[in-house]
Design a protein around this motif. Structure first.
Motif, PDB file in Angstrom:
ATOM      1  N   LEU A  20       0.844  -1.193   0.000  1.00  0.00           N
ATOM      2  CA  LEU A  20       0.000   0.000   0.000  1.00  0.00           C
ATOM      3  C   LEU A  20       0.875   1.237   0.000  1.00  0.00           C
ATOM      4  O   LEU A  20       1.592   1.502   0.971  1.00  0.00           O
ATOM      5  CB  LEU A  20      -0.911   0.006   1.228  1.00  0.00           C
ATOM      6  CG  LEU A  20      -1.692  -1.284   1.521  1.00  0.00           C
ATOM      7  CD1 LEU A  20      -2.585  -1.087   2.743  1.00  0.00           C
ATOM      8  CD2 LEU A  20      -2.496  -1.729   0.311  1.00  0.00           C
ATOM      9  N   LEU A  21       0.828   1.973  -1.088  1.00  0.00           N
ATOM     10  CA  LEU A  21       1.578   3.220  -1.202  1.00  0.00           C
ATOM     11  C   LEU A  21       0.728   4.331  -0.602  1.00  0.00           C
ATOM     12  O   LEU A  21      -0.346   4.653  -1.117  1.00  0.00           O
ATOM     13  CB  LEU A  21       1.895   3.502  -2.668  1.00  0.00           C
ATOM     14  CG  LEU A  21       2.733   4.734  -2.993  1.00  0.00           C
ATOM     15  CD1 LEU A  21       4.123   4.612  -2.380  1.00  0.00           C
ATOM     16  CD2 LEU A  21       2.825   4.927  -4.503  1.00  0.00           C
TER      17      LEU A  21
ATOM     18  N   ARG B  25       3.479   7.165   7.618  1.00  0.00           N
ATOM     19  CA  ARG B  25       4.148   6.668   8.809  1.00  0.00           C
ATOM     20  C   ARG B  25       3.252   6.775  10.030  1.00  0.00           C
ATOM     21  O   ARG B  25       3.211   5.860  10.873  1.00  0.00           O
ATOM     22  CB  ARG B  25       5.448   7.462   9.040  1.00  0.00           C
ATOM     23  CG  ARG B  25       6.280   6.937  10.188  1.00  0.00           C
ATOM     24  CD  ARG B  25       6.971   5.643   9.821  1.00  0.00           C
ATOM     25  NE  ARG B  25       7.457   4.935  10.992  1.00  0.00           N
ATOM     26  CZ  ARG B  25       8.293   3.912  10.951  1.00  0.00           C
ATOM     27  NH1 ARG B  25       8.729   3.452   9.783  1.00  0.00           N
ATOM     28  NH2 ARG B  25       8.690   3.313  12.047  1.00  0.00           N
ATOM     29  N   ALA B  26       2.512   7.847  10.126  1.00  0.00           N
ATOM     30  CA  ALA B  26       1.590   8.019  11.254  1.00  0.00           C
ATOM     31  C   ALA B  26       0.507   6.938  11.240  1.00  0.00           C
ATOM     32  O   ALA B  26       0.110   6.406  12.290  1.00  0.00           O
ATOM     33  CB  ALA B  26       0.958   9.405  11.209  1.00  0.00           C
TER      34      ALA B  26
ATOM     35  N   LEU C 269       2.635  -5.223  11.077  1.00  0.00           N
ATOM     36  CA  LEU C 269       2.817  -5.074   9.637  1.00  0.00           C
ATOM     37  C   LEU C 269       4.277  -4.745   9.350  1.00  0.00           C
ATOM     38  O   LEU C 269       5.127  -4.830  10.233  1.00  0.00           O
ATOM     39  CB  LEU C 269       1.919  -3.940   9.118  1.00  0.00           C
ATOM     40  CG  LEU C 269       0.418  -4.069   9.345  1.00  0.00           C
ATOM     41  CD1 LEU C 269      -0.239  -2.714   9.237  1.00  0.00           C
ATOM     42  CD2 LEU C 269      -0.172  -5.039   8.334  1.00  0.00           C
ATOM     43  N   ASP C 270       4.545  -4.313   8.138  1.00  0.00           N
ATOM     44  CA  ASP C 270       5.904  -3.974   7.742  1.00  0.00           C
ATOM     45  C   ASP C 270       5.893  -2.635   7.008  1.00  0.00           C
ATOM     46  O   ASP C 270       5.102  -2.438   6.078  1.00  0.00           O
ATOM     47  CB  ASP C 270       6.462  -5.079   6.826  1.00  0.00           C
ATOM     48  CG  ASP C 270       7.906  -4.825   6.453  1.00  0.00           C
ATOM     49  OD1 ASP C 270       8.768  -4.908   7.334  1.00  0.00           O
ATOM     50  OD2 ASP C 270       8.172  -4.553   5.265  1.00  0.00           O
ATOM     51  N   TRP C 271       6.776  -1.741   7.429  1.00  0.00           N
ATOM     52  CA  TRP C 271       6.922  -0.432   6.796  1.00  0.00           C
ATOM     53  C   TRP C 271       8.187  -0.410   5.964  1.00  0.00           C
ATOM     54  O   TRP C 271       9.241  -0.847   6.429  1.00  0.00           O
ATOM     55  CB  TRP C 271       6.970   0.669   7.854  1.00  0.00           C
ATOM     56  CG  TRP C 271       7.328   2.028   7.333  1.00  0.00           C
ATOM     57  CD1 TRP C 271       8.547   2.625   7.333  1.00  0.00           C
ATOM     58  CD2 TRP C 271       6.439   2.971   6.708  1.00  0.00           C
ATOM     59  NE1 TRP C 271       8.485   3.870   6.758  1.00  0.00           N
ATOM     60  CE2 TRP C 271       7.190   4.112   6.364  1.00  0.00           C
ATOM     61  CE3 TRP C 271       5.072   2.949   6.414  1.00  0.00           C
ATOM     62  CZ2 TRP C 271       6.629   5.220   5.739  1.00  0.00           C
ATOM     63  CZ3 TRP C 271       4.520   4.066   5.800  1.00  0.00           C
ATOM     64  CH2 TRP C 271       5.296   5.182   5.461  1.00  0.00           C
ATOM     65  N   ARG C 272       8.095   0.079   4.731  1.00  0.00           N
ATOM     66  CA  ARG C 272       9.264   0.209   3.871  1.00  0.00           C
ATOM     67  C   ARG C 272       9.347   1.636   3.347  1.00  0.00           C
ATOM     68  O   ARG C 272       8.369   2.166   2.797  1.00  0.00           O
ATOM     69  CB  ARG C 272       9.197  -0.773   2.691  1.00  0.00           C
ATOM     70  CG  ARG C 272       9.326  -2.221   3.124  1.00  0.00           C
ATOM     71  CD  ARG C 272      10.715  -2.586   3.576  1.00  0.00           C
ATOM     72  NE  ARG C 272      10.738  -3.796   4.391  1.00  0.00           N
ATOM     73  CZ  ARG C 272      11.817  -4.524   4.615  1.00  0.00           C
ATOM     74  NH1 ARG C 272      12.974  -4.162   4.098  1.00  0.00           N
ATOM     75  NH2 ARG C 272      11.757  -5.595   5.380  1.00  0.00           N
ATOM     76  N   GLU C 273      10.497   2.225   3.550  1.00  0.00           N
ATOM     77  CA  GLU C 273      10.705   3.590   3.087  1.00  0.00           C
ATOM     78  C   GLU C 273      10.611   3.651   1.561  1.00  0.00           C
ATOM     79  O   GLU C 273      10.992   2.705   0.865  1.00  0.00           O
ATOM     80  CB  GLU C 273      12.079   4.088   3.540  1.00  0.00           C
ATOM     81  CG  GLU C 273      12.250   4.200   5.051  1.00  0.00           C
ATOM     82  CD  GLU C 273      11.422   5.301   5.677  1.00  0.00           C
ATOM     83  OE1 GLU C 273      10.880   6.144   4.925  1.00  0.00           O
ATOM     84  OE2 GLU C 273      11.312   5.326   6.901  1.00  0.00           O
ATOM     85  N   PRO C 274      10.071   4.768   1.003  1.00  0.00           N
ATOM     86  CA  PRO C 274       9.707   5.964   1.765  1.00  0.00           C
ATOM     87  C   PRO C 274       8.276   5.975   2.286  1.00  0.00           C
ATOM     88  O   PRO C 274       7.978   6.661   3.242  1.00  0.00           O
ATOM     89  CB  PRO C 274       9.917   7.081   0.746  1.00  0.00           C
ATOM     90  CG  PRO C 274       9.628   6.443  -0.567  1.00  0.00           C
ATOM     91  CD  PRO C 274      10.095   5.021  -0.451  1.00  0.00           C
TER      92      PRO C 274
END
Length: 426
Positions: A368-369, A375-376, A388-393
């Motif tokens: 999901l872009l 980030r919030a 879940l997993d966050w990937r920059e940016p």
């Protein structure tokens, strides 16, 4: 299947799920005293409840037998890698002798590149995807430098068309054809870790071979996720980890595939080690490396038994469930997730699913872009008990894994997502 945005529908799907009982074989991480909604198996799979006993068995053999555990333990360590041949081969569509469990993914990738990247003045270029996982980028970069070339001159990166997020197979084939005379190797991830796109490995392999190049894949995000037929597709080599969809523990043991047309070639260049030497002559301690037949001939050292024991416990569960059944459920779970996200009615210029919508072109993961407050939003979801997993940016990766995730997990995630989004955008 016609989906409905209701808890009743999700629970009915779970009741009809023939794999539903497998969830009870895993520990679900707790958040605020209750089961989390764990949608991060694409990064680290959950712990099977049988792992502890599997480790304790090897610890007991070490305790009671010492070095004799190599030959007289319940699972003799001397041939421990052989325990995986049949079940591991079913996961990637290989012959048993074409796979070996050893080392970790990037070590195995370097070992494969030693054998399968042999540049010449005529053939020296490598094709890979732009934005490949950093380990692959670093491995290719350093291998190219090792051979005295400049990565900028050698590595060709495939990029999606302007305004698109995913690569078209026809464009990949075209780049391969355009570099026919200088291409030595095609190396792609089976699934792009960032977008979740599944590449057409059969078509890419055929295109590479047509121009005389070798073809290999990093299957970190594909093994245990999608149906693979490495032998029939004539793939030259592949590597993968076991700690994602195969649930074998953080930093768990890796694995490799070498097609039998190469695996039985003792003259193929390789970096050799004692454990890859002919098993019948290993303890004669002679000079002159004679490789074991098959992928096992790429082994370096005796196996890391404790991490391999964890993998064995996990693999037994995975094999019992079976890849065809897991894939069928995966397609339904991921499609349900997509349906629920679309039901949120968030404008595409704010939230965009960059994973392909066709089931054949994706696995468990939807990326999901998030163009606004990404980030919030991720932090709110985490605080609400969603892992879940966050990937920059600005990508949230969501992966409902069929072995232990449920339709109710997916429904509850979408409900929490809606609430979190509304709170951020009042």
């Amino acid at each position: 299947m016609t989906y409905e945005n209701s808890l009743t529908f999700a629970r009915t799907c779970d009741q009809n799920d023939t794999l539903h009982s497998f969830r009870d074989r895993f520990y679900i991480p707790q958040v605020n005293g209750k089961d989390s909604i764990y949608l991060c198996g694409n990064s680290l799979g959950l712990q099977p409840k049988t792992v502890r006993a599997a480790l304790e068995q090897e610890l007991l053999d070490w305790q009671n037998l010492g070095v004799e555990g190599h030959f007289h333990g319940k699972n003799p360590w001397f041939k421990y890698h052989e325990l995986f041949s049949e079940k591991e081969s079913r996961i990637v569509g290989a012959q048993p002798g074409e796979v070996v469990v050893m080392n970790n993914l990037t070590t195995n990738l370097h070992l494969m590149l030693v054998s399968f990247y042999q540049p010449t003045p005529q053939r020296y270029r490598i094709i890979t995807e732009s934005g490949a996982f950093p380990s692959d980028q670093y491995a290719l970069e350093t291998q190219v430098k090792f051979h005295g070339y400049s990565p900028e001159d050698v590595i060709i990166e495939l990029k999606p068309r302007a305004g698109e997020c995913n690569l078209r197979t026809s464009d990949i084939e075209a780049v391969i054809a355009d570099n026919a005379g200088s291409l030595a190797l095609v190396l792609l991830g089976g699934i792009n870790y960032y977008t979740g796109q599944v590449f057409d490995l059969a078509a890419i392999t055929k295109a590479g071979h047509t121009v005389g190049a070798l073809v290999g894949f990093d299957l970190a995000h594909a093994a245990g996720n999608v149906i693979l037929q490495l032998h029939d597709w004539d793939v030259d080599f592949a590597v993968w980890c076991t700690y994602k969809y195969l649930n074998s523990g953080p930093g768990g043991v890796g694995a490799a595939f070498v097609h039998e047309k190469h695996a039985s070639n003792p003259d193929l260049p390789r970096f050799a080690g004692w454990w890859g030497h002919s098993q019948e002559e290993r303890f004669q301690m002679k000079k002159g490396f004679i490789p074991m037949i098959g992928a096992a001939g790429w082994q370096l050292s005796n196996g890391a038994i404790l991490t391999m024991a964890a993998h064995k416990a996990a693999l037994d569960i995975f094999d019992e469930a079976g890849m065809p059944a897991l894939r069928r459920k995966s397609e339904q779970l991921t499609s349900y997730l997509e349906f629920l996200i679309q039901e949120l009615r968030i404008p595409e210029n704010i939230l965009q699913i960059i994973t392909p919508s066709e089931s054949a072109a994706r696995g468990c993961q939807l990326s999901l872009l998030i163009h606004q407050n990404g980030r919030a939003l991720f932090e709110k979801l985490t605080a609400a008990g969603v892992i879940l997993d966050w990937r920059e940016p600005n990508v949230i990766r969501v992966a409902p894994v069929p072995l232990y995730n449920t339709f109710e997990d997916v429904y509850c995630f979408a409900k929490i997502f809606r609430k979190s989004w509304a709170e951020l955008n009042r």
